[in-house]
Design a protein around this motif. Structure first.
Motif, PDB file in Angstrom:
ATOM      1  N   PRO A  77       1.219  -0.568  -2.316  1.00  0.00           N
ATOM      2  CA  PRO A  77       0.531  -0.326  -1.036  1.00  0.00           C
ATOM      3  C   PRO A  77      -0.490   0.805  -1.164  1.00  0.00           C
ATOM      4  O   PRO A  77      -0.309   1.730  -1.953  1.00  0.00           O
ATOM      5  CB  PRO A  77       1.662   0.074  -0.081  1.00  0.00           C
ATOM      6  CG  PRO A  77       2.912  -0.399  -0.737  1.00  0.00           C
ATOM      7  CD  PRO A  77       2.673  -0.308  -2.217  1.00  0.00           C
ATOM      8  N   ILE A  78      -1.511   0.703  -0.361  1.00  0.00           N
ATOM      9  CA  ILE A  78      -2.543   1.729  -0.373  1.00  0.00           C
ATOM     10  C   ILE A  78      -2.443   2.572   0.893  1.00  0.00           C
ATOM     11  O   ILE A  78      -2.170   2.057   1.973  1.00  0.00           O
ATOM     12  CB  ILE A  78      -3.948   1.119  -0.479  1.00  0.00           C
ATOM     13  CG1 ILE A  78      -5.001   2.240  -0.574  1.00  0.00           C
ATOM     14  CG2 ILE A  78      -4.256   0.222   0.699  1.00  0.00           C
ATOM     15  CD1 ILE A  78      -6.390   1.741  -0.877  1.00  0.00           C
ATOM     16  N   THR A  79      -2.667   3.875   0.731  1.00  0.00           N
ATOM     17  CA  THR A  79      -2.721   4.799   1.875  1.00  0.00           C
ATOM     18  C   THR A  79      -4.187   5.050   2.201  1.00  0.00           C
ATOM     19  O   THR A  79      -4.925   5.625   1.386  1.00  0.00           O
ATOM     20  CB  THR A  79      -2.021   6.122   1.559  1.00  0.00           C
ATOM     21  OG1 THR A  79      -0.664   5.858   1.211  1.00  0.00           O
ATOM     22  CG2 THR A  79      -2.068   7.045   2.758  1.00  0.00           C
ATOM     23  N   TYR A  80      -4.601   4.587   3.358  1.00  0.00           N
ATOM     24  CA  TYR A  80      -6.004   4.666   3.765  1.00  0.00           C
ATOM     25  C   TYR A  80      -6.091   5.587   4.981  1.00  0.00           C
ATOM     26  O   TYR A  80      -5.749   5.207   6.083  1.00  0.00           O
ATOM     27  CB  TYR A  80      -6.513   3.269   4.104  1.00  0.00           C
ATOM     28  CG  TYR A  80      -7.993   3.178   4.438  1.00  0.00           C
ATOM     29  CD1 TYR A  80      -8.959   3.297   3.442  1.00  0.00           C
ATOM     30  CD2 TYR A  80      -8.402   2.972   5.742  1.00  0.00           C
ATOM     31  CE1 TYR A  80     -10.301   3.192   3.746  1.00  0.00           C
ATOM     32  CE2 TYR A  80      -9.745   2.861   6.062  1.00  0.00           C
ATOM     33  CZ  TYR A  80     -10.699   2.983   5.063  1.00  0.00           C
ATOM     34  OH  TYR A  80     -12.024   2.877   5.360  1.00  0.00           O
ATOM     35  N   TYR A  81      -6.502   6.842   4.759  1.00  0.00           N
ATOM     36  CA  TYR A  81      -6.573   7.840   5.833  1.00  0.00           C
ATOM     37  C   TYR A  81      -5.248   7.885   6.591  1.00  0.00           C
ATOM     38  O   TYR A  81      -5.192   7.647   7.802  1.00  0.00           O
ATOM     39  CB  TYR A  81      -7.742   7.557   6.768  1.00  0.00           C
ATOM     40  CG  TYR A  81      -9.089   7.697   6.116  1.00  0.00           C
ATOM     41  CD1 TYR A  81      -9.684   8.938   5.938  1.00  0.00           C
ATOM     42  CD2 TYR A  81      -9.763   6.584   5.652  1.00  0.00           C
ATOM     43  CE1 TYR A  81     -10.926   9.067   5.319  1.00  0.00           C
ATOM     44  CE2 TYR A  81     -11.006   6.706   5.028  1.00  0.00           C
ATOM     45  CZ  TYR A  81     -11.580   7.954   4.873  1.00  0.00           C
ATOM     46  OH  TYR A  81     -12.805   8.082   4.251  1.00  0.00           O
ATOM     47  N   THR A  82      -4.183   8.142   5.852  1.00  0.00           N
ATOM     48  CA  THR A  82      -2.802   8.353   6.306  1.00  0.00           C
ATOM     49  C   THR A  82      -2.083   7.066   6.691  1.00  0.00           C
ATOM     50  O   THR A  82      -0.868   7.087   6.893  1.00  0.00           O
ATOM     51  CB  THR A  82      -2.708   9.337   7.496  1.00  0.00           C
ATOM     52  OG1 THR A  82      -3.171   8.712   8.678  1.00  0.00           O
ATOM     53  CG2 THR A  82      -3.486  10.620   7.220  1.00  0.00           C
ATOM     54  N   LYS A  83      -2.788   5.934   6.831  1.00  0.00           N
ATOM     55  CA  LYS A  83      -2.143   4.670   7.172  1.00  0.00           C
ATOM     56  C   LYS A  83      -1.837   3.884   5.894  1.00  0.00           C
ATOM     57  O   LYS A  83      -2.707   3.745   5.021  1.00  0.00           O
ATOM     58  CB  LYS A  83      -3.031   3.811   8.084  1.00  0.00           C
ATOM     59  CG  LYS A  83      -3.311   4.416   9.449  1.00  0.00           C
ATOM     60  CD  LYS A  83      -2.123   4.281  10.378  1.00  0.00           C
ATOM     61  CE  LYS A  83      -2.491   4.723  11.788  1.00  0.00           C
ATOM     62  NZ  LYS A  83      -1.368   4.619  12.716  1.00  0.00           N
TER      63      LYS A  83
END
Length: 800
Positions: A77-83
């Protein structure tokens, strides 16, 4: 060395314009675990191929891939600006390659890649022209990479030009990345922060002016924010202000946050409520000159542990329903300091560490607080838009909406210019401390609808000046600049009734009628209620405030008799005239079946320069009717109530054995033949000055019926029977008491019963002489007794 695997999407990109360079390799130093979860390549072969490497574990190779396409990245999974996201959606929009995280139709969290050029002017071999977009995940950190390479045939110009990528959070651009030179890798850290659901890059700050909130994203991607304190509010322009002043003027309320709203009805509202302190400040709104514009008419300071205090018009104060006399010196009542000066009344008190000050001048209300824990307060001053929840009135009639016609004398353009003076000197010196716009809006909205009377325009300007004074800004000579005479309240100590308000009447303070109360009278062009008529008396009540508004001084009004003046009710200010048929110059005349009393209200002076100074009124009564009442001597004396039209009276018929009428003949009395008997007929409950009782005729029968065939007349046509010398009519028609005498007799047919019958009438004295004219030569009946159907028959009987 970079430890990663990658997905490659092949194709052709045509970048548009240059952007700021972001080139660095520092993100990969000392990194042991790297997940390159997406690598997008677009080559000139127009063939899209996908390879995916998750957490450097394995590689998935795919054949040709068509856009759009959903890809699962749940293994990495990727964390994109905390999401954190476990899927990506690859497509293109406006010819730009795009990677989104929330769904194919949701472009809020996306990365926009370079432009896709499917119709390149150059012909390249596979992998000769390549643009690559890569995402790296290092634990919770995320990096975006962009690079490109171009094939350049010998002898041709260079094809180098920048490529662009942008990150979006909730649809707004956060960061951008530009690849300027080929064969170089450009990186940008997109770990970032997401305060209030928008994106921020590391080590950056941003401010939202509308909420006065400052956001910070630290170097370690930790987000934080600061905003106004509990005792402050945001002015919407980036500045925090103390919540100190609430102003209500006319229908408008400017709350502690300088937000404005208007009250459109005539209900009672909560301006400020503190449940924990047990305090409520209530304002009752009522109309004045127009039905569709309301004003604060009174204030109530409601304390749960002590008596209420009311601030009313005319600088009046009531405590627990009793008046309080105030001076400029402070007087304390149950912890509330009260004082008044030429500008109005001030009430000061403390609750749970907060100091309150409430000012009221009859039109304007200002509440100031030195310390305010805003979250604990409700009401219009806390939120001017909370009218529905702040309304207190239980009677729904106060919600009725009115739409009065536009006042042609109101010049909205001129009023707007005069309200805008708050942006000019000397008011402008306070503009940085107190925002003038809410006060300008309140002034303009009201003055474009309501006439410039009662000093209202200056009231709005003075409210701003008082708010400035609370901020230690004294506006010198503002009255002169604004063409306002002075700050003194026009209606000091003027007490008006509930249907009145204090306002200007021909240059002086007086009680004017409220618009809703006055409307029925104005529509019918009257000054009061219809005349109240009862028997021979009548009363007329006029509305004093209507008279004052026409310039008619009620103290100069009289009836036709100049000595008869009206009485003013101290509470309602209604003017009432009372009179009878015989007083105050009343004129009485008849019209067919009606009796008419006429009088008029007029000026006692011989001349007048005012219209409507003569008000005529009348009372109409039906002429008295005759009632049929029967009495028997066995029941003597008999008293019976009689109703004749609007005339109510009691008739008594009694027989006496002496001339002084003291010895009453009752059922035990033996009447001898030839004995003189006196019969008295008396009416009670009538005005003897107006009505007389007339004995029209009396006769004897030997049967109980007054219409028996055998009759012997004692009185006929109001006069004694000249053939019977024993009959004497001693009083008839000069009042409500009649009596006559005769000597007892019996019929010769040996009848043992004797019945005496009398026919009576009521006579209106103003119509003529009610006393019958009798002489030894003949008799003349009165005109009022010419109708035989208007006869009453009263009977008395004896048994021998």
């Amino acid at each position: 060395m970079r430890h990663h695997r990658r997905i490659t999407v092949w194709g052709s990109f045509l970048p548009r314009s240059s952007a700021t360079n972001h080139s660095s390799s520092k993100y990969f130093n000392n990194r042991r675990k790297v997940c390159v979860f997406l690598l997008a390549d677009w080559s000139s072969s127009n063939m899209l191929r996908l390879l995916l490497t998750l957490c450097a574990l394995f590689t998935i190779k795919g054949s040709a891939l068509q856009l759009p396409q959903q890809l699962s990245i749940s293994r990495c999974p990727i964390t994109y600006y905390t999401k954190k996201y476990e899927s990506v959606y690859v497509d293109s929009i406006n010819n730009r390659f795009r990677i989104c995280f929330r769904g194919p139709a949701d472009s809020t969290d996306c990365i926009k890649g370079p432009v896709i050029d499917a119709n390149s002017q150059f012909t390249f071999n596979t992998d000769k022209r390549l643009t690559t977009l890569k995402l790296f995940q290092f634990g919770t950190e995320t990096v975006l990479e962009l690079d490109y390479s171009d094939y350049q045939p010998p002898g041709t110009p260079s094809t180098e030009h920048p490529r662009y990528a942008n990150t979006l959070v909730n649809g707004k651009e956060v960061q951008s990345l530009t690849a300027v030179l080929q064969a170089r890798e450009y990186y940008v850290d997109i770990t970032g922060c997401r305060p209030s659901d928008f994106g921020m890059a590391r080590n950056t700050k941003t401010s939202v002016l509308e909420t006065c909130t400052n956001y910070t994203c630290s170097l370690t991607a930790v987000g934080s924010s600061t905003t106004c304190g509990d005792r402050e509010y945001c002015d919407g322009k980036g500045s925090c202000r103390k919540m100190e002043i609430c102003t209500a003027n006319g229908p408008t309320v400017i709350d502690f946050k300088e937000k404005i709203n208007s009250v459109s009805d005539r209900c009672e509202y909560t301006l400020l409520h503190d449940q924990s302190a047990g305090f409520t400040l209530k304002a009752n709104f009522l109309e004045r000159r127009r039905r569709d514009v309301s004003f604060v008419d009174s204030l109530t300071l409601d304390f749960s542990d002590s008596d209420d205090i009311q601030l009313l018009q005319g600088q009046r104060v009531m405590k627990a329903g009793s008046p309080v006399t105030l001076t400029s010196s402070v007087q304390t009542f149950s912890g509330v300091d009260l004082s008044k000066d030429q500008t109005g009344v001030t009430a000061s008190f403390s609750l749970q560490g907060s100091s309150f000050s409430v000012f009221y001048d009859g039109t304007t209300v200002q509440i100031s607080i030195d310390v305010l824990a805003y979250k604990s307060h409700t009401g219009l001053c806390a939120d001017s838009g909370s009218s529905s929840s702040s309304r207190l009135s239980s009677d729904a009639s106060c919600l009725t909406q009115y739409a009065d016609k536009v006042d042609d004398e109101v010049n909205c353009t001129a009023m707007t210019q005069q309200c805008n003076i708050l942006k000019s000197a000397p008011f402008s010196s306070c503009n940085s401390k107190v925002d003038p716009q809410p006060y300008i809006t309140a002034c303009t909205e009201t003055m474009c609808k309501y006439p410039d009377e009662d000093g209202l325009r200056c009231q709005f300007l003075e409210a701003y000046a008082k708010a400035c004074a609370k901020k230690q800004v004294i506006l010198q000579n503002w009255e002169t600049a604004a063409q306002c005479s002075n700050s003194a309240v026009m209606c000091q100590n003027t007490i008006c009734s509930d249907h009145e308000f204090c306002g200007d009447i021909f240059g002086t303070a007086g009680c004017r009628c409220r618009a809703i109360f006055a409307a029925p009278y104005l529509n019918s062009s009257t000054y009061g209620s219809p005349t109240v008529c009862e028997h021979n008396s009548a009363s007329l009540t006029l509305v004093n405030c209507l008279l004052d508004q026409k310039g008619i001084n009620s103290s100069n009004l009289t009836l036709l008799d100049k000595t008869c003046k009206g009485q003013v009710n101290e509470k309602t200010h209604m003017l009432t005239f009372n009179f009878t048929s015989e007083s105050c110059g009343t004129i009485v005349h008849t019209n067919n079946s009606k009796v008419i009393f006429t009088n008029a209200v007029t000026l006692k002076d011989e001349i007048t320069r005012k219209d409507h100074a003569y008000i005529e009124f009348s009372c109409f009564y039906k002429k008295p009717e005759v009632n049929h009442v029967a009495f028997r001597i066995q029941d003597s004396p008999v008293v019976q109530s009689v109703t004749s039209g609007t005339w109510n009276h009691t008739v008594t018929m009694v027989a006496f054995a002496d001339a002084s009428r003291t010895q009453m003949v009752d059922t035990n009395y033996q009447v001898q033949l030839n004995q003189k008997i006196w019969v008295e007929l008396k009416s009670s409950g009538l005005d003897e000055n107006l009505i007389s009782t007339v004995t029209d005729s009396c006769w004897a029968t030997n049967q109980q019926s007054y219409d028996s065939s055998q009759k012997y007349f004692l009185i006929q046509d109001g006069c004694a029977n000249l053939a019977d010398q024993t009959v004497q009519v001693e009083r008839n028609g000069d009042g409500v008491l009649n009596y006559f005498s005769f000597n007892m007799f019996k019929f010769t047919d040996e009848s043992r019963d004797l019945y005496l019958h009398c026919k009576l009438q009521l006579c209106l004295k103003q119509e003529g002489n009610c006393i019958p004219e009798c002489s030894s030569q003949g008799k003349r009946r009165r005109r009022s007794m010419q109708n035989p159907e208007d006869s009453a028959y009263l009977s008395m009987g004896w048994s021998a």
